[in-house]
Write a protein that holds these residues in place. Sequence first.
Motif, PDB file in Angstrom:
ATOM      1  N   ASN A 280      -4.429  32.233  -5.507  1.00  0.00           N
ATOM      2  CA  ASN A 280      -4.721  33.615  -5.855  1.00  0.00           C
ATOM      3  C   ASN A 280      -5.453  34.242  -4.673  1.00  0.00           C
ATOM      4  O   ASN A 280      -6.574  33.851  -4.356  1.00  0.00           O
ATOM      5  CB  ASN A 280      -5.579  33.675  -7.123  1.00  0.00           C
TER       6      ASN A 280
ATOM      7  N   GLU B  72      -6.737  37.815  -3.388  1.00  0.00           N
ATOM      8  CA  GLU B  72      -7.009  39.210  -3.726  1.00  0.00           C
ATOM      9  C   GLU B  72      -6.216  39.648  -4.949  1.00  0.00           C
ATOM     10  O   GLU B  72      -5.593  40.711  -4.983  1.00  0.00           O
ATOM     11  CB  GLU B  72      -6.725  40.121  -2.526  1.00  0.00           C
ATOM     12  N   GLY B  73      -6.196  38.792  -5.969  1.00  0.00           N
ATOM     13  CA  GLY B  73      -5.569  39.129  -7.235  1.00  0.00           C
ATOM     14  C   GLY B  73      -4.067  38.937  -7.285  1.00  0.00           C
ATOM     15  O   GLY B  73      -3.439  39.247  -8.293  1.00  0.00           O
ATOM     16  N   GLN B  74      -3.475  38.427  -6.203  1.00  0.00           N
ATOM     17  CA  GLN B  74      -2.032  38.211  -6.195  1.00  0.00           C
ATOM     18  C   GLN B  74      -1.729  36.777  -5.785  1.00  0.00           C
ATOM     19  O   GLN B  74      -2.462  36.180  -4.997  1.00  0.00           O
ATOM     20  CB  GLN B  74      -1.343  39.179  -5.228  1.00  0.00           C
TER      21      GLN B  74
END
Length: 199
Positions: free
Chosen positions: A62, A64-66
């Motif tokens: 993961n 930065e949220g992706q």
Amino acid sequence: EYGHHDAEVAAFKASQYLVSNAEFLAFVDAGGYDDADWWDDEGNRWRQFSSLKHPSFWVAKNVEGQQAWYLRCMTDEIPMPWSWPAEVNHLEAAAFCRWKAAQTELPIRLPSEDEYLRLRDHSQAQDCVAQANVNLQLAASSCPVTRCQQGEFYDVIGNVWQWTETPIHPFEGFKVHPLYDDFTTPTFDNKHNLIKGGS
């Protein structure tokens, strides 16, 4: 190994490049590890045992949220080098070929050992060893599948080990070497396939 082998090799076509991580990602994204149709019996047993959904050297992180793919190398995990060849086991390679054949309606499969040797001769790859990614000449890792040209093809020799569909069997005249009495003979079981190329 000792012995001798001659073979007639029928005409065939071969991919100019090894399968890259980017190409293999399409199989992963299509749910290839969840679809039993692409796997043979042994492959399905391995798939169920391993519970993998992607090559074992791939790591999903993961960032930065992706989700981002990384490749686990010898000493570090690096952002996925999409242009490097996909490094998978024989069962995964064969499943990818079945899937790719269905997608393209072309007869895609792993080469036989005889076909590989014919391709090696045709491409004059042995004359290009000095420019190949082998014996740590270029790097201690893989490199892009478009980097090391050998005739009309790339990486016939070098970059990664390459699976064939040929099980390991002795050539006619094979004799066990006294220093390697248990090195090869345990693999004469139709469950071990020959690898070519080089790493």
